[in-house]
Design an enzyme around this catalytic site. Structure first.
Site, PDB file in Angstrom:
ATOM      1  N   LYS A 158       1.403  -6.282   2.343  1.00 40.96           N
ATOM      2  CA  LYS A 158      -0.011  -6.302   2.743  1.00 40.96           C
ATOM      3  C   LYS A 158      -0.183  -6.182   4.252  1.00 40.96           C
ATOM      4  O   LYS A 158      -1.119  -5.553   4.714  1.00 40.96           O
ATOM      5  CB  LYS A 158      -0.711  -7.561   2.212  1.00 40.96           C
ATOM      6  CG  LYS A 158      -0.901  -7.500   0.702  1.00 40.96           C
ATOM      7  CD  LYS A 158      -2.004  -8.393   0.201  1.00 40.96           C
ATOM      8  CE  LYS A 158      -2.321  -8.033  -1.248  1.00 40.96           C
ATOM      9  NZ  LYS A 158      -3.260  -8.915  -1.891  1.00 40.96           N
ATOM     10  N   LYS A 190       1.694  -0.529  -8.202  1.00 34.42           N
ATOM     11  CA  LYS A 190       0.943  -1.427  -9.090  1.00 34.42           C
ATOM     12  C   LYS A 190      -0.536  -1.023  -9.136  1.00 34.42           C
ATOM     13  O   LYS A 190      -1.100  -0.655  -8.105  1.00 34.42           O
ATOM     14  CB  LYS A 190       1.111  -2.831  -8.492  1.00 34.42           C
ATOM     15  CG  LYS A 190       0.380  -3.945  -9.142  1.00 34.42           C
ATOM     16  CD  LYS A 190       0.711  -5.247  -8.420  1.00 34.42           C
ATOM     17  CE  LYS A 190      -0.329  -5.559  -7.362  1.00 34.42           C
ATOM     18  NZ  LYS A 190      -1.011  -6.839  -7.520  1.00 34.42           N
ATOM     19  N   LYS A 250      -6.629  -3.658  -6.915  1.00 36.56           N
ATOM     20  CA  LYS A 250      -8.047  -3.620  -6.543  1.00 36.56           C
ATOM     21  C   LYS A 250      -8.264  -2.837  -5.265  1.00 36.56           C
ATOM     22  O   LYS A 250      -9.319  -2.270  -5.056  1.00 36.56           O
ATOM     23  CB  LYS A 250      -8.549  -5.044  -6.280  1.00 36.56           C
ATOM     24  CG  LYS A 250      -8.547  -5.946  -7.472  1.00 36.56           C
ATOM     25  CD  LYS A 250      -9.108  -7.278  -6.995  1.00 36.56           C
ATOM     26  CE  LYS A 250      -8.946  -8.356  -8.012  1.00 36.56           C
ATOM     27  NZ  LYS A 250      -8.410  -9.579  -7.424  1.00 36.56           N
TER      28      LYS A 250
END
Ligand code: AQP
Length: 336
Positions: free
Chosen positions: A115, A200, A203
């Site tokens: 991230k 993956k 969102k």
């Protein structure tokens, strides 16, 4: 070893775009576990603010997660559903865990590396210590079982390490050792992007075509599945033939998670055919599973007062359970 009463805790971030991966990887298990366990489900808004959030969008996303869980079958009378920031024990215990967890442990967290990416120095400190807050979320309730997607496994191992170190440091068996509850591999544990079988479903993927939203209508689902990436080969006769075919494996895995059929049985049925009939069948079963939930979510979202009252009552019930645990932690530490 102390026997801890089985209790489930899990959380979902209100960061918008709830998707099929969230449903098959986590929410489906939330519903199932209610039959056998005392369950606590949390909209983890303090986790969401580890990256910047627009306040109005955050407020709306909190209600969206609550509506999704209720629409999926979370029973707010038996289970507890609440917002993390409304129960201050989470933040207090997280600070204590900041003092228990070691820098070396957090440095190994792959999600932070993913991230923060190249901009590590500019990432918030909250994003770095996020797993300590997650440990606090779970352990504030002495929860024993945590239903999550496969991507959260490393964070749960860290939560176990924190519980164990706290117990060892003070020579007591105060915190339980947490068990992850993860769907079978290839059957919902990790749903991948529809555009890239190596990433993956997420969102934050900028492409809406990469994921199925829990609120997508039949036409949108059909279009996304039609355009989902595949490969030029026909479907194999068994799941072994999917090994080096990540996109095909993902679609068969989604089919399996939605129907409960094994990947082998699915392959056998569509063996030798191109993806077109398989994609039509997948669209149909996906629409059947998601449409009633989407309708119920939309109905609930139109009733904000009801959603807010559920979350307020949930926070009161959660706070009652967390308070004695936090008080005991303070006693053990010699605080006050
Ligand atoms: N693709 C996935 N397959 C299976 N399970 C998944 N989960 C998330 N993505 C998948 C599980 O859903 C639960 C809630 O996740 P979250 O919203 O708290 O956080 P997340 O894992 O960070 O979700 P996203 O969609 O991947 O968001 P971004 O893009 O912000 O990183 C968790 O149990 C998670 O394992």
């Amino acid at each position: 070893m102390t026997d801890f009463a089985p209790r489930v805790f899990s959380g979902i971030q209100p960061t918008g775009n709830l998707h099929l991966g969230n449903y098959l990887g986590a929410i489906k298990n939330y519903v199932k576990l209610q039959d056998t366990h005392d369950c606590i489900y949390c909209v983890v808004d303090l986790h969401a603010i580890t990256v910047h959030q627009d306040p109005a969008a955050l407020r709306a996303s909190i209600r969206e997660v609550a509506a999704a869980l209720i629409a999926a079958g979370v029973d707010v009378e038996t289970s507890i559903l609440f917002t993390q920031s409304r129960v201050s024990a989470h933040a207090e215990l997280a600070w204590i865990f900041n003092c228990v967890a070691r820098m070396g442990w957090l440095n190994r967290m792959t999600q932070f590396k993913d991230k923060a990416g190249k901009h590590r120095e500019r990432a918030s400190v909250g994003l770095y210590v996020y797993p300590n807050l997650m440990a606090a979320d779970i352990l504030a309730y002495h929860a024993t079982h945590v239903p999550v997607g496969d991507d959260q496994k490393q964070h749960l191992e860290l939560a176990r390490d924190i519980a164990q170190k706290f117990n060892n440091d003070f020579g007591i068996e105060f915190f339980p050792i947490i068990e992850p509850v993860i769907q079978a591999k290839g059957q919902g544990a990790r749903i991948m992007s529809l555009r890239n079988g190596a990433a993956k479903m997420s969102k934050s993927d900028p492409s809406e075509m990469s994921r199925i939203h829990m609120t997508d209508d039949a036409d949108t689902i059909a279009n996304k599945i039609k355009k989902a990436k595949t490969d030029p080969h026909p479907l194999p006769t068994s799941s072994e033939g999917l090994e080096d075919r990540p996109e095909a494996r993902n679609l068969v895995g989604i089919y399996s998670a939605l129907t409960g059929e094994t990947p082998d049985d699915i392959c056998m049925r569509f063996a030798g055919q191109n993806f077109s009939p398989f994609k039509s069948a997948l669209t149909e079963i996906m629409t059947e599973a998601l449409a009633p939930m989407a309708a119920e979510m939309n109905r609930l979202l139109a009733d904000q007062r009801y959603l807010d009252s559920v979350l307020t009552r949930g926070a009161e019930r959660a706070a009652e359970k967390a308070a004695p645990v936090l008080a005991e932690v303070k006693q053990i530490l010699g605080l006050g």
